[in-house]
Design an enzyme around this catalytic site. Structure first.
Site, PDB file in Angstrom:
ATOM      1  N   HIS A  11      -3.079   2.872   3.405  1.00  0.00           N
ATOM      2  CA  HIS A  11      -2.566   4.249   3.508  1.00  0.00           C
ATOM      3  C   HIS A  11      -1.099   4.246   3.923  1.00  0.00           C
ATOM      4  O   HIS A  11      -0.612   5.198   4.535  1.00  0.00           O
ATOM      5  CB  HIS A  11      -3.339   5.089   4.553  1.00  0.00           C
ATOM      6  CG  HIS A  11      -4.776   5.326   4.234  1.00  0.00           C
ATOM      7  ND1 HIS A  11      -5.761   5.299   5.211  1.00  0.00           N
ATOM      8  CD2 HIS A  11      -5.398   5.635   3.072  1.00  0.00           C
ATOM      9  CE1 HIS A  11      -6.934   5.564   4.651  1.00  0.00           C
ATOM     10  NE2 HIS A  11      -6.750   5.775   3.358  1.00  0.00           N
ATOM     11  N   ARG A  31     -17.902   4.061   5.348  1.00  0.00           N
ATOM     12  CA  ARG A  31     -17.576   2.703   5.822  1.00  0.00           C
ATOM     13  C   ARG A  31     -17.838   2.586   7.318  1.00  0.00           C
ATOM     14  O   ARG A  31     -17.542   3.515   8.080  1.00  0.00           O
ATOM     15  CB  ARG A  31     -16.107   2.377   5.551  1.00  0.00           C
ATOM     16  CG  ARG A  31     -15.808   2.116   4.100  1.00  0.00           C
ATOM     17  CD  ARG A  31     -14.318   1.877   3.876  1.00  0.00           C
ATOM     18  NE  ARG A  31     -13.825   2.736   2.810  1.00  0.00           N
ATOM     19  CZ  ARG A  31     -12.553   3.056   2.615  1.00  0.00           C
ATOM     20  NH1 ARG A  31     -11.617   2.592   3.430  1.00  0.00           N
ATOM     21  NH2 ARG A  31     -12.209   3.835   1.634  1.00  0.00           N
ATOM     22  N   ASN A  40      -2.084   6.493 -10.254  1.00  0.00           N
ATOM     23  CA  ASN A  40      -2.942   5.855  -9.258  1.00  0.00           C
ATOM     24  C   ASN A  40      -4.213   5.426  -9.983  1.00  0.00           C
ATOM     25  O   ASN A  40      -5.114   6.229 -10.209  1.00  0.00           O
ATOM     26  CB  ASN A  40      -3.256   6.862  -8.138  1.00  0.00           C
ATOM     27  CG  ASN A  40      -4.112   6.257  -7.041  1.00  0.00           C
ATOM     28  OD1 ASN A  40      -4.516   5.090  -7.123  1.00  0.00           O
ATOM     29  ND2 ASN A  40      -4.403   7.045  -6.024  1.00  0.00           N
ATOM     30  N   GLU A  50       1.349  11.361  -0.786  1.00  0.00           N
ATOM     31  CA  GLU A  50       1.597   9.977  -1.175  1.00  0.00           C
ATOM     32  C   GLU A  50       2.278   9.899  -2.549  1.00  0.00           C
ATOM     33  O   GLU A  50       3.126   9.037  -2.775  1.00  0.00           O
ATOM     34  CB  GLU A  50       0.263   9.216  -1.200  1.00  0.00           C
ATOM     35  CG  GLU A  50      -0.302   9.050   0.206  1.00  0.00           C
ATOM     36  CD  GLU A  50      -1.776   8.690   0.226  1.00  0.00           C
ATOM     37  OE1 GLU A  50      -2.612   9.615   0.149  1.00  0.00           O
ATOM     38  OE2 GLU A  50      -2.089   7.498   0.317  1.00  0.00           O
ATOM     39  N   ARG A  75       0.861   3.373  -7.738  1.00  0.00           N
ATOM     40  CA  ARG A  75       0.311   2.991  -6.440  1.00  0.00           C
ATOM     41  C   ARG A  75      -0.398   1.648  -6.636  1.00  0.00           C
ATOM     42  O   ARG A  75      -1.250   1.503  -7.501  1.00  0.00           O
ATOM     43  CB  ARG A  75      -0.704   4.040  -5.992  1.00  0.00           C
ATOM     44  CG  ARG A  75      -1.332   3.692  -4.676  1.00  0.00           C
ATOM     45  CD  ARG A  75      -2.368   4.709  -4.277  1.00  0.00           C
ATOM     46  NE  ARG A  75      -2.811   4.432  -2.922  1.00  0.00           N
ATOM     47  CZ  ARG A  75      -3.772   5.101  -2.326  1.00  0.00           C
ATOM     48  NH1 ARG A  75      -4.375   6.090  -2.928  1.00  0.00           N
ATOM     49  NH2 ARG A  75      -4.123   4.787  -1.103  1.00  0.00           N
TER      50      ARG A  75
END
Ligand code: AMP
Length: 395
Positions: A179, A241, A7, A383, A90
């Site tokens: 996601h 965010r 990743n 993940e 990823r």
């Protein structure tokens, strides 16, 4: 079979080496400050941590150092890189054309590159990771798994923004969602737990609540709506965010605060959300501690998060004509019993009822009260395992 999962971020690179016979992680680690002073690799294997403070100018240096750590006398878990059968990456943004996980070919690489305008921070880093692995292990199969991929099944009514339609046809401006590997993993695990694996009518809302948070409506195993948009900025307020806001607010604040669009976006991405409202922290542990000491803005930030989260769950129940289960996952979803309780408190009208004791007991999967009309599940996401499994399947 051994599969390395990568990743790659702009200045960091996380990795996990899986033994796929047992689906266990035999080593993992993270390279930080790639391209900057003080770059460091922290490698974990055999129950120990190993720190390499060595210069990493770029991702090629980072991958070379990962290989050194994986094969070292101390903390090494393989003799040489030939023991690795394939690498799974990823990749943030697959755009409109890349959604299924796929073997990386020159065409796939070019398509990931073509999506850089959609993922300007992440796609170049993901490509750098792919190219570094190719340089270090020529001919080794590499697989790309897209964060946007699972959301590809959304219908147009969920992904088209109400803007001039040409912005979609000319510029691919639409909701993509992120996601995806997490929503896919936990919704599949939930279906298994409920004994309804192939049930096309099963309606699940997955709540991935972490530093970044997103929700997905998953019907019959397919995503029908999700809260993040063309970028991961849309949706509920997150650590730093803003989530969704009135777009016209930008011009108003930019004028008053004398900000250009880049500065404004930096505020929306890095200085807003829980941090912006509370003025305390983006971390939920700090926020609850501040609330407990009477900090009203921390309390407000947490309430906004739970309130907005609940509104998304309810709207996804509308999208699917009902809801059989909600699933909490990721850092906040898995660990923060008060955030889960806060969200569920707004949903009692739907028959969603938490069992307080189960919710307060770490590791409990089914958190629903016996008379809850909707199952409430807490499922740790994984993940990396999804990426490793897809990679295995493709090679
Ligand atoms: P993630 O992005 O999934 O790694 O989630 C990271 C976030 O999870 C952190 O910023 C914290 O806000 C939150 N978190 C992690 N552990 C806990 C905990 N024990 N209680 C509350 N929040 C937590």
């Amino acid at each position: 079979m051994k599969i390395l999962v990568i990743n790659a971020g702009s200045s960091s690179l996380k990795y996990q080496l899986f033994d796929m016979e047992t689906e266990t992680v035999i080593a993992k680690g993270v390279c930080e400050r790639i391209g900057a002073d003080g770059s460091v690799l922290t490698h974990k294997a055999c129950g120990e941590s190993f720190v390499y403070e060595e210069p990493m100018k770029n991702h090629v240096d980072a991958i070379a150092l990962v290989f050194k750590a994986l094969t070292a006398d101390k903390g090494g878990v393989i003799k040489d890189m030939n023991e690795i059968d394939a690498v799974g990456h990823r990749v943030l943004h697959g755009g409109e054309k890349l959604f299924d996980s796929m073997l990386v070919t020159p065409e796939v690489e070019a398509a990931i590159e073509a999506n850089i305008p959609l993922g300007p921070l992440h796609n170049p880093a993901n490509l750098a990771g792919i190219r570094a692995c190719r340089d270090m292990m020529p001919g080794k199969p590499q697989v790309a798994v897209f964060d946007t991929g699972f959301h590809h099944t959304m219908p147009p009514k969920a992904y088209i923004y109400a803007l001039p339609y040409e912005y979609y046809t000319k510029h691919a401006a639409r909701r993509y969602g992120f996601h995806g590997t997490s929503h896919r993993y936990v919704s599949a695990e939930a279906a298994k737990l409920l004994g309804r694996e192939n049930d096309p009518e099963l309606r699940i809302v997955t709540c991935h609540l972490g530093n970044g948070s997103s929700f997905a409506a998953v019907k019959g195993g397919k995503c029908v709506d999700t809260s993040m948009g063309i970028t991961p900025l849309e949706g509920i307020p997150m650590g730093t965010r803003s989530g969704s806001i009135d777009p016209a607010l930008l011009e108003y604040i930019m004028g008053l605060e004398n900000l250009d669009i880049h500065q404004m976006l930096n505020v929306l991405n890095k200085k807003s959300g829980m941090l912006g409202v509370s003025g305390v922290s983006s971390d939920f542990r700090d926020l609850w501690a501040a609330k407990d000491q009477g900090n009203e803005r921390a309390a407000l930030a947490l309430d906004i998060f739970c309130y907005d989260g609940a509104k998304l769950v309810a709207s996804y129940a509308a999208a699917m004509g009902g809801c059989d289960a909600i699933v909490f996952t990721a850092g906040v979803g898995e660990n923060d019993n008060r955030a889960r309780a806060g969200i569920c408190s707004y949903l009692e009208f739907m028959g969603i009822k938490l069992d307080a004791e189960k919710n307060n007991t770490r590791g409990t999967v089914d958190l629903s009260a016996p008379d809850s009309k909707v199952k409430i599940l807490c499922i740790p996401t994984n993940e990396e395992l999804v990426i490793a499994r897809d990679t295995k399947a493709l090679i």
